[in-house]
Design an enzyme around this catalytic site. Structure first.
Site, PDB file in Angstrom:
ATOM      1  N   GLU A  73       0.945  -1.337  -0.309  1.00  0.00           N
ATOM      2  CA  GLU A  73       0.031  -0.272   0.095  1.00  0.00           C
ATOM      3  C   GLU A  73       0.928   1.600  -0.172  1.00  0.00           C
ATOM      4  O   GLU A  73       0.495   2.317  -1.117  1.00  0.00           O
ATOM      5  CB  GLU A  73      -1.087  -0.103   0.752  1.00  0.00           C
ATOM      6  CG  GLU A  73      -2.344  -1.248   0.778  1.00  0.00           C
ATOM      7  CD  GLU A  73      -2.631  -0.769  -0.386  1.00  0.00           C
ATOM      8  OE1 GLU A  73      -3.421   0.059  -0.683  1.00  0.00           O
ATOM      9  OE2 GLU A  73      -3.518  -1.619  -0.780  1.00  0.00           O
ATOM     10  N   TYR A 111      -6.940   6.741   3.591  1.00  0.00           N
ATOM     11  CA  TYR A 111      -6.919   5.274   2.743  1.00  0.00           C
ATOM     12  C   TYR A 111      -5.982   4.780   3.262  1.00  0.00           C
ATOM     13  O   TYR A 111      -6.507   3.062   2.983  1.00  0.00           O
ATOM     14  CB  TYR A 111      -6.314   6.351   1.249  1.00  0.00           C
ATOM     15  CG  TYR A 111      -6.050   5.206   0.038  1.00  0.00           C
ATOM     16  CD1 TYR A 111      -7.834   4.257  -0.020  1.00  0.00           C
ATOM     17  CD2 TYR A 111      -5.169   4.055   0.079  1.00  0.00           C
ATOM     18  CE1 TYR A 111      -6.988   3.117  -1.098  1.00  0.00           C
ATOM     19  CE2 TYR A 111      -4.772   3.626  -0.786  1.00  0.00           C
ATOM     20  CZ  TYR A 111      -5.924   2.875  -1.068  1.00  0.00           C
ATOM     21  OH  TYR A 111      -5.629   1.462  -1.468  1.00  0.00           O
ATOM     22  N   ASP A 128     -10.108   4.903  -3.396  1.00  0.00           N
ATOM     23  CA  ASP A 128      -9.186   5.534  -4.308  1.00  0.00           C
ATOM     24  C   ASP A 128      -9.258   5.664  -5.131  1.00  0.00           C
ATOM     25  O   ASP A 128     -10.252   6.324  -6.217  1.00  0.00           O
ATOM     26  CB  ASP A 128      -7.696   4.413  -4.290  1.00  0.00           C
ATOM     27  CG  ASP A 128      -7.962   3.549  -5.549  1.00  0.00           C
ATOM     28  OD1 ASP A 128      -9.437   2.893  -5.570  1.00  0.00           O
ATOM     29  OD2 ASP A 128      -7.031   2.882  -6.363  1.00  0.00           O
ATOM     30  N   CYS A 156     -11.354   0.560 -17.232  1.00  0.00           N
ATOM     31  CA  CYS A 156     -12.836   2.101 -16.665  1.00  0.00           C
ATOM     32  C   CYS A 156     -10.993   2.626 -16.574  1.00  0.00           C
ATOM     33  O   CYS A 156     -11.509   3.459 -15.388  1.00  0.00           O
ATOM     34  CB  CYS A 156     -13.388   2.346 -15.924  1.00  0.00           C
ATOM     35  SG  CYS A 156     -14.607   3.208 -16.186  1.00  0.00           S
ATOM     36  N   CYS A 214     -15.205   0.583 -22.575  1.00  0.00           N
ATOM     37  CA  CYS A 214     -15.626  -0.149 -22.333  1.00  0.00           C
ATOM     38  C   CYS A 214     -16.183  -1.340 -22.725  1.00  0.00           C
ATOM     39  O   CYS A 214     -16.957  -1.753 -22.359  1.00  0.00           O
ATOM     40  CB  CYS A 214     -16.891   0.748 -22.691  1.00  0.00           C
ATOM     41  SG  CYS A 214     -16.000   2.682 -21.830  1.00  0.00           S
TER      42      CYS A 214
END
Length: 324
Positions: free
Chosen positions: A49, A132, A150, A205, A212
């Site tokens: 992270e 976060y 995020d 995305c 898409c």
């Protein structure tokens, strides 16, 4: 084509179907990343992270593996110098993250018996751990039900639910509330949902070229239904060439390349090597790269002073070196 976003509903109308579609896609399409392995330790998740902040997975993977091999527990890193942490960080960028991770490892060793704490509040109290990161560690290391938001998740939410091309530049309270509304109630499914939406934003995305046609929820996407309107705020690329950040990175690369202090004039002015004091070849190569940038002496000196001020470099009688 209109640039006005479609109005956002209070919550997506078909949540169970949305959950099934996204997590089902993730079960098949998820990248095989070592910090997702069930056997990965909470420390391994925590290191990932820190490293993944503003840094692509491909760059993180080799450094993460080397880091965990060298420092498999927080106590191992805490026993090392901050300079070694900065050296091992390599060229991931934003090297102050290495100092913060080192400080967090020391705190975990001293106050938590060498084990990454599971509680969200305890995680949030660690050095360098923000909202976060605390939520992500709690979710991905301990299976806790926390809201993780995020950049990737924000982008999926903006398009699928709110019909906007991109989220705003800064996280809003409304986005956090929407993420909470979209999360499944069951802890295990909520963890899987967070992972899946994050992955969907990272590989499908995407900000500039969304795929898409491969999206598992394209038929329920408000942005697609609205005709894919242009975002209200276009994404801004980060400048790099000629910036202080670029020069700081080049100076730090010189310090990482060798073990001996580097005379300050070699970093800020022309390299004038006295007989019998020729630097190691890897240091010379790094110095050539630094001077090859063509940065003025004032900028190199400013970059060096900033590194010292941030604790990423240290001045000594023999020159400049990594800290510790």
């Amino acid at each position: 084509m209109s640039s006005r976003p479609a109005p956002a509903p209070a919550v997506h109308p078909g949540l169970p179907d949305l959950h099934r579609a996204v997590t089902g896609w993730f079960d098949v399409a998820a990248r095989d990343l070592p910090w997702r392995d069930p056997d990965c330790s909470p420390w391994g998740v925590m290191v990932s992270e820190f490293m993944l902040q503003q840094t692509p997975v491909a760059r993180v993977l080799p450094v993460w593996r080397a880091w965990l091999q060298r420092w498999p527990r927080p106590a191992d890193l805490a026993a090392a110098s901050t300079g070694e942490a900065v050296r091992a960080w390599g060229r991931l960028g934003y090297p102050r993250r290495a100092l913060r991770l080192h400080a967090a490892a020391a705190e975990i060793t001293e106050r938590h018996g060498g084990r990454v704490p599971a509680g969200h509040d305890e995680l949030l109290a660690l050095p360098g751990v923000g909202a976060y990161t605390a939520a992500a560690i709690a979710v991905f290391a301990f299976g806790d039900r926390q809201v993780v938001v995020d950049t990737n998740i924000r982008r999926v939410q903006a398009r699928v639910v709110s019909g906007r091309g991109l989220p705003s530049r800064s996280l809003t309270a409304a986005e956090t509330r929407l993420a909470e509304q979209l999360m499944p109630e069951e802890d295990a499914l909520a963890v899987r949902w967070n992972q899946a939406v994050m992955e969907l934003g990272a590989v499908i995305c995407t900000a500039r070229s969304p795929r898409c046609e491969q999206c598992p929820v394209r038929h329920a996407c408000a942005w697609v239904a609205a005709g894919r309107p242009e975002p209200a705020e276009a994404p801004r690329g980060q400048s790099w060439h000629g910036t202080d950040r670029q020069v700081r990175g080049a100076v730090l690369a010189v310090l990482r390349a060798g073990r001996d202090p580097v005379p300050e004039p070699h970093l800020t002015g022309p390299v004038d090597v006295a007989p019998g004091t020729v630097p190691a070849p890897e240091v010379l190569r790094a110095l050539d790269a630094l001077h090859g940038l063509g940065a003025p002496e004032e900028q190199r000196r400013r970059a060096l002073d900033g590194l010292v001020q941030d604790g990423l470099a240290a001045r000594g009688p023999a020159g400049i070196s990594l800290p510790g």
